[in-house]
Scaffold this active site. Structure first.
Site, PDB file in Angstrom:
ATOM      1  N   TYR A 116      54.342  33.202  12.219  1.00 52.01           N
ATOM      2  CA  TYR A 116      54.422  34.628  12.529  1.00 52.01           C
ATOM      3  C   TYR A 116      54.345  34.862  14.034  1.00 52.01           C
ATOM      4  CZ  TYR A 116      52.953  39.536  12.777  1.00 52.01           C
ATOM      5  OH  TYR A 116      52.836  40.870  13.091  1.00 52.01           O
ATOM      6  N   VAL A 136      63.260  53.357   6.554  1.00 50.44           N
ATOM      7  CA  VAL A 136      62.688  52.524   5.496  1.00 50.44           C
ATOM      8  C   VAL A 136      63.799  51.703   4.844  1.00 50.44           C
ATOM      9  CG1 VAL A 136      60.816  54.145   5.022  1.00 50.44           C
ATOM     10  CG2 VAL A 136      62.984  54.397   3.814  1.00 50.44           C
TER      11      VAL A 136
END
Length: 320
Positions: free
Chosen positions: A142, A32
């Site tokens: 994207y 993370v």
């Protein structure tokens, strides 16, 4: 087997990490940006900061055999970036290749990259689904960034011997889903009448559990090496069918008004939102026959079971 999962507090990465964390013979490390944002702090967590060209992955990669790369700058409806493509490239291309280079140098055997069906394009004609081996045709920033990441990863894999697996999911739904799918459940739960009762398109979706199952299959399957796979639930739905079956899952029958799709498209174009009508009225199908044949994989969760689980997740959150 030690597996590093990036984006382990995200929608897909978190589900992969939780699945692996409960498996025997797998040591799952969740990666993370900031560990303080990760609820399951009792488990193996690596905090590496932002995904960028300068990220140092060395400590997180120690002893890792397989990387599942789910972290990304995701597709957003209202992008505030001055140059969205450059921002997507910074994270999704340069950041991904930085991780893959360091993974190869650290002796990682396999790199599973969670890409997007947007690499294929935005729409299909009914009965003519995308396949894994179609020429890429992304239309937005994207999708372009995911395509460029795939291209860079293939070059790196050819140079280093790193086994590369690319998975391109369509819309993923499940407990905790956000954005348009969450909004759809909210409309249905509130009993809102929707002008979407006469749409006869076909769209492929994938339940989160099905996507996670395929990712886990690809960790070790020998036939997955250096392949690209599409994934879905194996049953395509029209927007009208999806709303009706989602309403059943929520216990709130959908109130659908049969407005012709041509009128919906005209109305969306008049307010400057033609892309919204395309998503609601257009088709986007994927062919998962390659995934089935090479891997012997079948979606373990039906559409209705997946929708029920998504509904249960939404209702739990709504009651808090």
């Amino acid at each position: 087997m030690k597996v590093l999962v990036t984006g382990a507090n995200g929608f897909v990465g978190g589900a992969v990490w939780r699945r692996l964390h409960g498996m025997r013979d797998v040591q799952a490390v969740g990666c993370v940006r900031r560990a303080v944002a990760f609820a399951e702090v009792d488990a193996l967590v690596a905090s590496v900061g932002d995904l960028s060209v300068s990220t140092d992955w060395s400590s997180a990669l120690s002893g890792v055999e397989v990387v599942v790369h789910a972290a990304a700058r995701v597709h957003v409806m209202q992008d505030a970036a001055t140059d969205p493509l450059e921002e997507f490239r910074r994270v999704n291309v340069l950041g991904t290749l930085q991780l893959a280079r360091q993974a190869a140098a650290a002796g990682v055997r396999r790199f599973v990259f969670i890409s997007s069906i947007k690499v294929n394009g935005e729409a299909t004609q009914p009965g003519h689904p995308f396949t894994a081996d179609d020429a890429p045709a992304p239309l937005d920033a994207y999708g372009i960034s995911k395509m460029e990441a795939e291209q860079g990863l293939r070059e790196l894999a050819a140079q280093t011997g790193l086994e590369l697996v690319i998975i391109r999911p369509p819309l993923v739904y499940g407990p905790g889903v956000k954005a348009n799918f969450q909004a759809m459940m909210r409309w249905l739960a509130r009993g809102m009448p929707l002008p979407l009762g006469a749409i006869h398109n076909l769209r492929s979706l994938v339940a989160l559990d099905n996507l996670v199952d395929l990712i886990v299959t690809c960790l070790n399957h020998p036939a997955a090496a250096n392949q690209t796979f599409l994934v879905s639930d194996g049953e395509d739905l029209s927007t009208s069918q999806l709303l009706r079956r989602m309403g059943q899952a929520l216990g709130k029958p959908a109130r659908l008004i049969p407005v012709p799709s041509a009128l919906l498209k005209l109305g969306a174009a008049s307010v400057g939102k033609p892309a919204v009508a395309q998503r609601l009225c257009g088709s986007l199908q994927v062919d998962i026959s390659k995934t089935r044949q090479l891997l012997g994989w079948r979606p373990p969760v039906s559409v209705d079971a997946g929708l029920k689980k998504a509904a249960e997740g939404y209702l739990r959150e709504a009651s808090v």
